[in-house]
Design an enzyme around this catalytic site. Structure first.
Site, PDB file in Angstrom:
ATOM      1  N   GLU A   1      -6.694 -21.393  -1.911  1.00 48.83           N
ATOM      2  CA  GLU A   1      -7.203 -22.606  -2.549  1.00 48.83           C
ATOM      3  C   GLU A   1      -8.724 -22.578  -2.697  1.00 48.83           C
ATOM      4  O   GLU A   1      -9.286 -23.294  -3.538  1.00 48.83           O
ATOM      5  CB  GLU A   1      -6.779 -23.844  -1.756  1.00 48.83           C
TER       6      GLU A   1
ATOM      7  N   TYR B   1     -12.859   4.178  -1.213  1.00 47.62           N
ATOM      8  CA  TYR B   1     -11.732   3.383  -0.735  1.00 47.62           C
ATOM      9  C   TYR B   1     -10.723   4.224   0.048  1.00 47.62           C
ATOM     10  O   TYR B   1     -10.124   3.737   1.006  1.00 47.62           O
ATOM     11  CB  TYR B   1     -11.066   2.620  -1.878  1.00 47.62           C
ATOM     12  N   ILE B   2     -10.545   5.497  -0.312  1.00 48.21           N
ATOM     13  CA  ILE B   2      -9.598   6.328   0.430  1.00 48.21           C
ATOM     14  C   ILE B   2     -10.090   6.542   1.851  1.00 48.21           C
ATOM     15  O   ILE B   2      -9.336   6.408   2.827  1.00 48.21           O
ATOM     16  CB  ILE B   2      -9.375   7.670  -0.286  1.00 48.21           C
TER      17      ILE B   2
ATOM     18  N   CYS C   1      -0.379   6.071  -2.243  1.00 51.09           N
ATOM     19  CA  CYS C   1      -0.239   4.623  -2.079  1.00 51.09           C
ATOM     20  C   CYS C   1       0.884   4.220  -1.134  1.00 51.09           C
ATOM     21  O   CYS C   1       0.696   3.404  -0.221  1.00 51.09           O
ATOM     22  CB  CYS C   1       0.014   3.963  -3.428  1.00 51.09           C
TER      23      CYS C   1
ATOM     24  N   HIS D   1      -2.526 -26.216  -0.291  1.00 51.80           N
ATOM     25  CA  HIS D   1      -3.164 -26.466   0.999  1.00 51.80           C
ATOM     26  C   HIS D   1      -2.129 -26.471   2.137  1.00 51.80           C
ATOM     27  O   HIS D   1      -1.023 -26.981   1.956  1.00 51.80           O
ATOM     28  CB  HIS D   1      -3.889 -27.816   0.960  1.00 51.80           C
TER      29      HIS D   1
ATOM     30  N   CYS E   1       1.068   9.202  -5.667  1.00 53.64           N
ATOM     31  CA  CYS E   1       1.226   7.828  -5.173  1.00 53.64           C
ATOM     32  C   CYS E   1       2.434   7.685  -4.267  1.00 53.64           C
ATOM     33  O   CYS E   1       2.337   7.164  -3.157  1.00 53.64           O
ATOM     34  CB  CYS E   1       1.328   6.864  -6.350  1.00 53.64           C
TER      35      CYS E   1
ATOM     36  N   LYS F   1       0.683   5.525   2.630  1.00 53.81           N
ATOM     37  CA  LYS F   1      -0.519   4.902   3.198  1.00 53.81           C
ATOM     38  C   LYS F   1      -0.272   3.433   3.513  1.00 53.81           C
ATOM     39  O   LYS F   1      -0.620   2.954   4.608  1.00 53.81           O
ATOM     40  CB  LYS F   1      -1.667   5.040   2.204  1.00 53.81           C
TER      41      LYS F   1
ATOM     42  N   GLU G   1      -9.699   3.253   3.836  1.00 52.87           N
ATOM     43  CA  GLU G   1      -8.306   2.928   4.142  1.00 52.87           C
ATOM     44  C   GLU G   1      -7.784   3.774   5.298  1.00 52.87           C
ATOM     45  O   GLU G   1      -7.137   3.257   6.224  1.00 52.87           O
ATOM     46  CB  GLU G   1      -7.444   3.138   2.900  1.00 52.87           C
TER      47      GLU G   1
ATOM     48  N   TYR H   1      12.835   8.255  -8.743  1.00 53.07           N
ATOM     49  CA  TYR H   1      12.172   8.769  -9.948  1.00 53.07           C
ATOM     50  C   TYR H   1      13.054   9.784 -10.654  1.00 53.07           C
ATOM     51  O   TYR H   1      13.167   9.786 -11.886  1.00 53.07           O
ATOM     52  CB  TYR H   1      10.824   9.390  -9.577  1.00 53.07           C
TER      53      TYR H   1
END
Length: 453
Positions: A440, A178-179, A48, A435, A43, A51, A182, A100
């Site tokens: 909405e 989806y990859i 993620c 609004h 990721c 990308k 994208e 990390y």
């Protein structure tokens, strides 16, 4: 003192592994993690994060094009500088990956920057060193695959996009998930001519049918050439580039080919045979609801289990397991009503059941709207929005929400809370809308589109 070197050893320093290790350490456990490639896993490094940065870059060009309609007469997209984007993207990835490592260090976790594999039930080979642990977690993630066809070596996988020194002018993206979508979308937004080839009659297999149709139309509107129902049979290097041949005898010549045709768990080389852990057909490790393998002290998290391959799911599983084992708080991470997004341009997002899934369980009411957002009515952009609610007729609970359009992922996070909480259609109706917004529409859908079942 324990007879083992560590109370917990985690194999894999991605989202699942780092969260599990860090939380376990804060509960007082002696923890170690081995990561052979990069901290943060797919990721952060080749998924993620980079990308989404590239999707953002593509969006800026589109905003510049639309700005003239709002009076910004000198605004124009101009030429995109790939190297500037690459340097900014890579710097952010390095920053996050380092975080990390610091999270683990601050929690007192012992890091090993090497490969780990099993010797026996409680012993690991960690970069040539024997290490023992009372409990072991496998969180090694997965990797992208190339299809077994002639010339596949000429193509890229998604990881390779982040190593390119320049944008290919013509790209074929193979896949309908989806990859694939994208990457096709961001490459098109950055200026490439994109051909998208997939086997299914619509993209995004497994998603809601209305969403799939809307995505097909959105890809067309973005100028992505879709080759529907085409399976690639071979790649050949030719003078003009790479020739892609499909089962129908169709040929597309491009400068680069990217395969997004599947991923596989990284279980090879773990020596799972030594601990009598069997894997599935594609290498996934079976687990129960508590992430336990067939060995009661060995667990598996995230993509290596091939359950629901999403970073937040892996992170939640890691946290829940650490709390269960060392925090005196037994719990599991639910795989029900997990929201997810597809970061195309425009993006899509979904939570809960599709119309087809819900109708298989009983009668449902469908609320649906399609419209052009305010910004795009002025700019004359072809971008459309679709919003949909799937409602169980008997209970009137909203069991599914689906959207394709600007800011869909941001909206769906909040909608997910309502669905997880069991909100009814009447609860949505009683909520005052903000609004003017597209959001909405989710609380002003009054006319039922159809009843199913």
């Amino acid at each position: 003192m324990s007879a083992y070197d560590f109370d917990l050893f985690v194999i894999g320093g991605g989202s699942a592994g780092v969260r599990c290790a860090r939380i376990a350490a804060t509960h007082g456990a002696r923890v170690a993690v081995a990561e052979e490639r990069f901290w943060g896993g797919t990721c952060v490094n080749v998924g993620c994060v980079p990308k989404k940065i590239m999707v953002n870059a593509a969006e800026y060009g589109l905003w510049a094009e639309e700005g003239k309609a709002f009076g910004w007469l000198e605004m124009q997209a101009g030429a995109h500088d790939w190297q500037t984007l690459k340097q900014a993207r890579d710097a952010e990835v390095q920053r996050l990956s380092a975080i990390y490592g610091r999270l683990l260090a601050n929690a007192g976790v012992t890091p090993f920057e090497c490969r780990a594999s099993f010797i026996d039930a409680h012993t690991l080979d960690v970069g040539g060193r024997r290490v023992t642990a009372e409990r072991i977690v496998i969180a090694v993630g997965g990797h992208a695959l190339k299809p077994e066809i002639p010339g596949a070596e000429l193509g890229m996988i998604s990881d390779d996009l982040f190593t390119l020194e320049e944008l290919p002018k013509r790209v074929a993206v193979v896949g309908g998930g989806y990859i694939a979508l994208e990457f096709a979308s961001l490459l098109r937004g950055l200026g490439a001519e994109v051909d998208l080839l997939y086997r299914q009659p619509l993209p995004l297999r497994g998603f809601d049918q209305d969403m799939r149709e809307a995505m097909r139309d959105a890809l067309d509107a973005r100028g992505i050439t879709q080759h529907i129902g085409h399976e690639v049979t071979k790649l050949e290097k030719q003078e003009g580039g790479i020739c892609v041949t499909t089962t129908a005898g169709h040929h597309v010549t491009v400068d680069a080919v990217m395969f997004a045709t599947g991923r596989q768990p990284n279980t090879r080389g773990l020596n799972l045979e030594a601990v009598d852990i069997l894997t599935g057909r594609f290498g996934a490790i079976p687990v129960d609801a508590n992430q336990t393998t067939r060995q009661p002290h060995i667990f598996a998290l995230g993509d290596v289990t091939d359950q629901l391959n999403l970073t937040p799911v892996a992170t939640a599983q890691g946290h829940a397991l650490a709390d269960t084992l060392f925090g005196n708080r037994p719990r599991t991470a639910s795989l029900k009503n997990v929201p997810t997004a597809v970061f195309t341009i425009p993006p899509a997002a979904t939570v809960g059941l599709t119309e087809e899934e819900a109708a298989a369980q009983g009668p449902v009411d469908i609320y649906l709207t399609r419209f052009t957002p305010m910004r795009h009515t002025i700019s004359k952009s072809p971008r459309k929005t679709l919003m949909k609610l799937v409602v169980d007729r008997a209970t009137q609970k909203v069991v599914g929400a689906h959207m394709l359009g600007d800011d869909a992922p941001e909206m769906m996070q909040g909608i997910a809370i309502a669905i997880v909480s069991g909100a009814t259609k009447q609860d949505f109706d009683a909520t005052i809308g903000i609004h003017p917004t597209a959001a909405e529409e989710f609380v002003t859908l009054r006319s039922m589109a159809r009843q199913v079942g």
